[in-house]
Design a protein around this motif. Structure first.
Motif, short mmCIF file in Angstrom:
data_model
loop_
_atom_site.label_atom_id
_atom_site.label_comp_id
_atom_site.label_asym_id
_atom_site.label_seq_id
_atom_site.Cartn_x
_atom_site.Cartn_y
_atom_site.Cartn_z
N GLU A 132 52.41 0.47 43.59
CA GLU A 132 53.64 1.15 43.52
C GLU A 132 53.96 1.18 41.94
O GLU A 132 54.55 2.17 41.45
CB GLU A 132 54.84 0.18 43.99
CG GLU A 132 56.28 0.58 43.77
CD GLU A 132 57.13 -0.28 44.71
OE1 GLU A 132 58.62 0.21 44.41
OE2 GLU A 132 56.82 -1.28 45.24
N ARG A 133 53.97 0.17 41.09
CA ARG A 133 54.18 0.09 39.42
C ARG A 133 53.19 1.23 38.90
O ARG A 133 53.83 2.07 38.33
CB ARG A 133 53.83 -1.10 39.13
CG ARG A 133 54.07 -1.35 37.50
CD ARG A 133 53.90 -2.62 37.16
NE ARG A 133 54.23 -2.67 35.53
CZ ARG A 133 54.84 -3.49 34.82
NH1 ARG A 133 55.06 -4.62 35.72
NH2 ARG A 133 55.04 -3.45 33.47
N ALA A 134 52.01 1.55 39.27
CA ALA A 134 51.18 2.40 38.75
C ALA A 134 51.75 3.98 39.06
O ALA A 134 51.58 4.53 38.30
CB ALA A 134 49.60 2.27 39.33
N ARG A 135 52.25 4.10 40.39
CA ARG A 135 52.65 5.23 40.70
C ARG A 135 53.73 5.78 39.78
O ARG A 135 54.20 6.95 39.37
CB ARG A 135 52.96 5.50 42.10
CG ARG A 135 51.45 5.49 42.98
CD ARG A 135 51.75 5.15 44.37
NE ARG A 135 50.56 5.52 45.18
CZ ARG A 135 50.42 5.12 46.66
NH1 ARG A 135 51.66 4.66 47.35
NH2 ARG A 135 49.17 5.28 47.17
N GLU A 136 54.93 4.82 39.73
CA GLU A 136 55.96 4.90 38.64
C GLU A 136 55.46 5.38 37.38
O GLU A 136 56.22 6.15 36.73
CB GLU A 136 56.96 3.72 38.71
CG GLU A 136 57.20 3.41 40.12
CD GLU A 136 58.08 1.87 39.91
OE1 GLU A 136 57.70 1.33 38.84
OE2 GLU A 136 58.92 1.66 40.94
N ASN A 137 54.32 4.59 36.86
CA ASN A 137 54.10 5.09 35.52
C ASN A 137 53.27 6.49 35.39
O ASN A 137 53.20 6.90 34.24
CB ASN A 137 52.85 3.96 35.14
CG ASN A 137 53.28 2.71 34.89
OD1 ASN A 137 54.64 2.59 34.37
ND2 ASN A 137 52.48 1.50 34.98
#
Length: 279
Positions: A132-137
C-alpha cells in the motif's frame, strides 16, 4: 535491536537440511514475525525514515550515490537495505525488472530511471502495508512504469520467462525457503536474464541466543546462509556465472543493526549474481 527488515525427492531434502542449519525458528513463525515487523515499519507515523533524510537512513553508507538518494521522493527509502543492487545490475533501457521484497519502492524507482519509459518495473512484497505504501509512492514519483504486487517471493505472482533482471536488497535472507526463492527467480527470468542481489551471508556459526531469536531473523541476521549454500542454491536452480562477493567495509553499518550484539561477527553484506542460460 534496531528496525531493519517444490521439488520432490532427495534434492528437496537437501534443500531443507541446508536451510535448517541457519535457524531453528520454524517457517510459519519466521513469516509471521517478518510480516509483523515490516508492517509496523510501513505504517509508522513518524520516523527518521519517513522524511527521506539520507543522513538518518544511511543509504549513502550502503552504496547509494547522493544523486540517487535525492532522485526519489520522500517515503520510499526506508533504510532497510545492505547494498545497492541497481549498481551491479547494469540495467538497460527497455528492460523489465523485478524487485523481490520491494518495501517502499526505493530500488524500483531507481530502476525505472534506468530502464526508461519503454521499460517496466515490478515490485513484489508479502506485507500488505508495504505494498500500500509503495503504491502511494508511485504517484509521488510520477512512475507510471512501476507497479507493486502482493505476494511471497517463494511463490511469485509473475509469469514464466517474463522479466530480464531480478533485484533484491537484504530480503532473501528473511525467507525460510531460499532454494525455492531461487527456483522462482529462475522460472520468471527470460533466457539470458540475470539476477543482481544485495544481501547478507553467514561467515560464522550463530550462537544459540542469535539463532533462536526471532528478532535476529527479522533483523537480517539469523536467517543468513553461507556463501557456499547460496552458491549451491543458485546452481541447483539452474543459474550459471554465479558469483557471491562479500562487501568490504560492511561491518561498519552492520554493527548498528543491534544494540546488544555485534552482528558483524556472524554476517557480512555481499553481492549475489547469476544468469539464466540462453538455451
Amino acid at each position: 535491536m534496531s528496525d531493519r527488515a517444490d521439488s520432490a525427492g532427495d534434492g528437496a531434502t537437501a534443500d531443507a537440511d541446508a536451510d535448517a542449519d541457519v535457524t531453528d525458528v520454524d517457517a510459519a513463525e519466521r513469516r509471521s514475525v517478518v510480516r509483523e515487523r515490516y508492517a509496523g515499519i510501513a505504517t509508522r507515523a513518524s520516523t527518521c525514515c519517513d522524511d527521506g533524510d539520507a543522513s538518518d537512513v544511511g543509504s549513502d553508507r550502503i552504496g547509494y550515490a547522493t544523486e540517487q538518494i535525492e532522485a526519489v521522493e520522500d517515503g520510499a527509502d526506508l533504510g532497510l537495505g545492505c547494498g545497492n543492487p541497481t549498481a551491479i545490475a547494469a540495467l538497460e533501457p527497455g528492460e523489465t525488472v523485478l524487485d523481490l521484497g520491494s518495501g517502499g519502492g526505493f530500488d524500483c524507482f531507481l530502476a525505472a530511471r534506468e530502464v526508461g519509459p519503454e521499460g517496466r518495473v515490478i515490485g513484489v512484497d508479502m506485507t500488505p502495508e508495504m505494498v500500500e505504501r509503495a503504491r502511494e509512492n508511485v504517484e509521488r514519483n510520477d512512475a507510471e512504469a512501476v507497479e507493486f504486487r502482493l505476494g511471497e517471493i517463494e511463490h511469485l505472482p509473475v509469469g514464466d520467462a517474463s522479466v530480464d533482471v531480478i533485484l533484491s536488497n537484504c530480503v532473501i535472507n528473511l525467507s525460510p525457503e531460499k532454494p525455492q526463492v531461487f527456483r522462482e527467480a529462475f522460472r520468471v527470468l527470460r533466457p539470458g536474464g540475470r539476477l543482481a542481489v544485495s544481501d547478507v551471508v553467514r561467515t560464522a556459526p550463530f550462537p544459540d541466543d542469535v539463532r533462536l531469536d526471532p528478532d535476529s531473523v527479522t533483523g537480517c541476521v539469523a536467517g543468513a546462509s553461507s556463501i557456499e549454500e547460496i552458491e549451491s542454491f543458485l546452481g541447483d536452480a539452474g543459474f550459471v556465472d554465479v558469483a557471491v562477493e562479500p562487501k568490504a567495509g560492511s561491518e561498519s553499518f552492520i554493527r548498528d543493526w543491534d544494540d546488544d550484539r555485534d552482528p558483524s561477527e556472524y554476517v557480512v553484506a555481499a553481492t549475489i549474481e547469476g544468469r539464466k542460460p540462453r538455451s
